[in-house]
Design an enzyme around this catalytic site. Structure first.
Site, PDB file in Angstrom:
ATOM      1  N   THR A 229       0.807  -1.175   0.088  1.00 26.24           N
ATOM      2  CA  THR A 229       0.262   0.094  -0.185  1.00 26.24           C
ATOM      3  C   THR A 229       1.068   1.177   0.090  1.00 26.24           C
ATOM      4  O   THR A 229       1.723   1.406   0.960  1.00 26.24           O
ATOM      5  CB  THR A 229      -0.881   0.138   1.348  1.00 26.24           C
ATOM      6  OG1 THR A 229      -1.682  -1.175   1.374  1.00 26.24           O
ATOM      7  CG2 THR A 229      -1.698   1.236   1.098  1.00 26.24           C
TER       8      THR A 229
ATOM      9  N   LYS B  63      -7.523   1.837  -3.093  1.00 27.79           N
ATOM     10  CA  LYS B  63      -7.145   1.534  -1.618  1.00 27.79           C
ATOM     11  C   LYS B  63      -6.971   2.291  -0.523  1.00 27.79           C
ATOM     12  O   LYS B  63      -7.368   2.389   0.667  1.00 27.79           O
ATOM     13  CB  LYS B  63      -5.644   0.712  -1.640  1.00 27.79           C
ATOM     14  CG  LYS B  63      -4.837   0.248  -0.451  1.00 27.79           C
ATOM     15  CD  LYS B  63      -5.133  -1.033   0.084  1.00 27.79           C
ATOM     16  CE  LYS B  63      -4.896  -1.256   1.348  1.00 27.79           C
ATOM     17  NZ  LYS B  63      -5.141  -2.583   2.071  1.00 27.79           N
TER      18      LYS B  63
ATOM     19  N   LYS C 123       0.438   4.691   8.539  1.00 27.71           N
ATOM     20  CA  LYS C 123       1.197   5.071   7.184  1.00 27.71           C
ATOM     21  C   LYS C 123       0.080   5.164   6.037  1.00 27.71           C
ATOM     22  O   LYS C 123       0.248   6.062   5.339  1.00 27.71           O
ATOM     23  CB  LYS C 123       2.354   3.720   7.015  1.00 27.71           C
ATOM     24  CG  LYS C 123       2.893   3.707   5.688  1.00 27.71           C
ATOM     25  CD  LYS C 123       2.359   3.019   4.589  1.00 27.71           C
ATOM     26  CE  LYS C 123       2.413   1.478   4.903  1.00 27.71           C
ATOM     27  NZ  LYS C 123       1.754   0.681   3.763  1.00 27.71           N
TER      28      LYS C 123
HETATM   29  P1  NAP Z   1       5.477  -6.589   7.232  1.00 30.71           P
HETATM   30  O1  NAP Z   1       4.872  -8.040   7.850  1.00 30.71           O
HETATM   31  O2  NAP Z   1       5.844  -5.755   8.399  1.00 30.71           O
HETATM   32  O3  NAP Z   1       6.551  -6.939   6.261  1.00 30.71           O
HETATM   33  C1  NAP Z   1       7.192  -5.881   5.520  1.00 30.71           C
HETATM   34  C2  NAP Z   1       8.109  -6.301   4.399  1.00 30.71           C
HETATM   35  O4  NAP Z   1       8.935  -5.377   3.776  1.00 30.71           O
HETATM   36  C3  NAP Z   1       9.356  -7.118   4.910  1.00 30.71           C
HETATM   37  O5  NAP Z   1       9.524  -8.322   4.026  1.00 30.71           O
HETATM   38  C4  NAP Z   1      10.329  -6.291   5.061  1.00 30.71           C
HETATM   39  O6  NAP Z   1      11.830  -6.863   4.939  1.00 30.71           O
HETATM   40  C5  NAP Z   1      10.069  -5.305   3.915  1.00 30.71           C
HETATM   41  N1  NAP Z   1      10.809  -4.142   3.836  1.00 30.71           N
HETATM   42  C6  NAP Z   1      10.367  -3.329   4.642  1.00 30.71           C
HETATM   43  N2  NAP Z   1      11.405  -2.076   4.389  1.00 30.71           N
HETATM   44  C7  NAP Z   1      12.150  -2.581   3.506  1.00 30.71           C
HETATM   45  C8  NAP Z   1      13.127  -1.788   2.675  1.00 30.71           C
HETATM   46  N3  NAP Z   1      13.405  -0.469   2.969  1.00 30.71           N
HETATM   47  N4  NAP Z   1      13.768  -2.540   1.691  1.00 30.71           N
HETATM   48  C9  NAP Z   1      13.408  -3.836   1.714  1.00 30.71           C
HETATM   49  N5  NAP Z   1      12.411  -4.488   2.047  1.00 30.71           N
HETATM   50  C10 NAP Z   1      11.796  -3.732   2.945  1.00 30.71           C
HETATM   51  O7  NAP Z   1       4.143  -6.121   6.556  1.00 30.71           O
HETATM   52  P2  NAP Z   1       3.038  -6.765   5.830  1.00 30.71           P
HETATM   53  O8  NAP Z   1       1.954  -6.824   6.731  1.00 30.71           O
HETATM   54  O9  NAP Z   1       3.525  -7.754   5.010  1.00 30.71           O
HETATM   55  O10 NAP Z   1       2.597  -5.692   4.772  1.00 30.71           O
HETATM   56  C11 NAP Z   1       3.162  -5.263   3.744  1.00 30.71           C
HETATM   57  C12 NAP Z   1       2.532  -4.173   2.639  1.00 30.71           C
HETATM   58  O11 NAP Z   1       1.189  -4.978   2.604  1.00 30.71           O
HETATM   59  C13 NAP Z   1       2.328  -3.200   3.400  1.00 30.71           C
HETATM   60  O12 NAP Z   1       2.512  -1.893   2.540  1.00 30.71           O
HETATM   61  C14 NAP Z   1       1.081  -2.850   4.011  1.00 30.71           C
HETATM   62  O13 NAP Z   1       0.482  -1.871   4.203  1.00 30.71           O
HETATM   63  C15 NAP Z   1       0.406  -3.754   2.934  1.00 30.71           C
HETATM   64  N6  NAP Z   1      -0.768  -4.755   3.480  1.00 30.71           N
HETATM   65  C16 NAP Z   1      -0.896  -5.129   4.660  1.00 30.71           C
HETATM   66  C17 NAP Z   1      -2.140  -5.915   4.981  1.00 30.71           C
HETATM   67  C18 NAP Z   1      -1.881  -6.836   6.441  1.00 30.71           C
HETATM   68  O14 NAP Z   1      -3.027  -7.186   7.045  1.00 30.71           O
HETATM   69  N7  NAP Z   1      -0.865  -6.884   6.965  1.00 30.71           N
HETATM   70  C19 NAP Z   1      -3.132  -5.772   4.490  1.00 30.71           C
HETATM   71  C20 NAP Z   1      -3.322  -5.344   3.160  1.00 30.71           C
HETATM   72  C21 NAP Z   1      -2.102  -4.733   2.632  1.00 30.71           C
HETATM   73  P3  NAP Z   1      12.323  -7.218   6.252  1.00 30.71           P
HETATM   74  O15 NAP Z   1      11.838  -8.794   6.408  1.00 30.71           O
HETATM   75  O16 NAP Z   1      13.753  -7.351   5.944  1.00 30.71           O
HETATM   76  O17 NAP Z   1      11.882  -6.445   7.418  1.00 30.71           O
END
Ligand code: NAP
Length: 301
Positions: free
Chosen positions: A99, A174, A242
């Protein structure tokens, strides 16, 4: 055109969402590799899914016809995409499921187009549960031809796939979704804090309200956990914070203000300052309970 369909996917970003997406793509024989900033996570998934080994990033990305990114925020995505752009073959497609702002989607699309690579913004809704089940709702911004090429990839991770229009329109949708999510969380957390204050049986309250006009996904799926103080599920509140900043900018660009967005940003910032940033968005009930404590304190005075 089926020979043109995307079927050699690398997933970049193995967080809570990316990991189950990678597993579903593998189940559908569409995954060739994974990549993550913290390498250990990529090695673990690669072993679990028995993926082929690649010499280096160049070999990995040059064999992909699609990179599906799912990383945290705008700057992370820009950094990630600029890191692999030179390894991709012309004709490849980047599908971004993070997102981020519509402006970031459009900027990256332009950056990639100059190298013959297409970009699709495909933010998702449905949480970690939806990602695991492969039943995400996907809001797609893309050129029609690229949207068609990506149909098998989308079918592997989602069940409601909607082409919203050109690049950026997926992220605009979104942002609208996140305003609604924040509003529902405000309503449910306020109401359940009130119910606790009325000493209602919370299990029965959630059951009866879920079946009526106030029923909704958040109440059904987060109601019981939040009243039991379980906040280690679902969607991290720092991520919603965010997202709401993106919504705030989009609304400000049109010269308007939505108090719901500003109030929610303030509440989640407060929770983050209290050390609850990694908790589910339902932890908002912590602040709503405090409102009732204040009333009790006044009554005691
Ligand atoms: P998460 O569990 O915090 O994972 C974040 C991912 O991004 C990890 O793989 C992290 O790598 C990587 N990352 C962060 N900063 C980075 C950087 N500077 N360079 C390279 N990799 C980086 O988050 P998530 O829940 O999977 O969410 C991911 C996205 O989907 C977000 O934009 C979120 O808003 C969206 N989303 C989430 C949900 C939900 O329910 N969780 C639902 C819909 C949409 P590391 O492992 O090295 O930290």
């Amino acid at each position: 055109m089926s020979e043109n369909k995307l079927n050699k996917v690398v997933v970049y970003g193995l967080g809570a969402m990316g990991r189950p997406m990678a597993r579903n793509l593998k189940d559908n024989e569409l995954l060739i590799g994974v990549k993550n900033r913290t390498e250990g996570k990529a090695i673990a998934i690669s072993n679990e899914l028995d993926l082929p080994e690649f010499e280096d990033d160049e070999e990995l990305f040059s064999q992909a016809d699609c990179v599906l990114t799912c990383v945290a925020a705008d700057d992370d995505l820009k950094q990630v995409v600029h890191g692999f752009i030179d390894h991709l073959q012309p004709g490849a497609v980047v599908i971004d499921c993070s997102t981020v702002s519509p402006n970031t989607a459009r900027t990256l699309s332009d950056d990639l187009a100059s190298q013959g690579i297409s970009f699709i913004d495909a933010p998702v809704s449905g949480g970690v549960e939806g990602a695991k089940k492969g039943s995400l709702s996907i809001m797609v911004g893309a050129d029609r031809e690229q949207y068609k090429r990506a149909s098998d990839v989308f079918a592997a991770i989602g069940s409601q796939i909607t082409h919203m229009g050109r690049v950026g329109q997926g992220q605009a949708t979104k942002a609208v979704n996140q305003v609604m999510v924040a509003g529902v969380a405000q309503a449910v957390c306020s109401a359940l804090a009130m119910a606790e204050n009325c000493n209602l049986d919370m299990k029965k309250t959630i059951e009866v309200l879920s079946a009526g006009a106030a029923g909704n996904w958040f109440l059904e799926n987060r109601g019981n956990t939040m009243v039991n103080d379980e906040f280690n599920v679902g969607f991290k509140l720092s991520l919603l914070h965010k997202d709401l900043k993106i919504c705030q900018s989009a609304v400000q660009e049109s010269g308007a203000t939505l108090p719901l967005i500003n109030d929610s940003i303030e509440a989640y910032a407060q929770l983050m300052a209290m050390g609850h940033g990694d908790e589910d968005i339902s932890a908002l009930i912590r602040l709503k309970r405090k409102l009732f404590e204040k009333q009790e304190d006044k009554a005691d005075e």
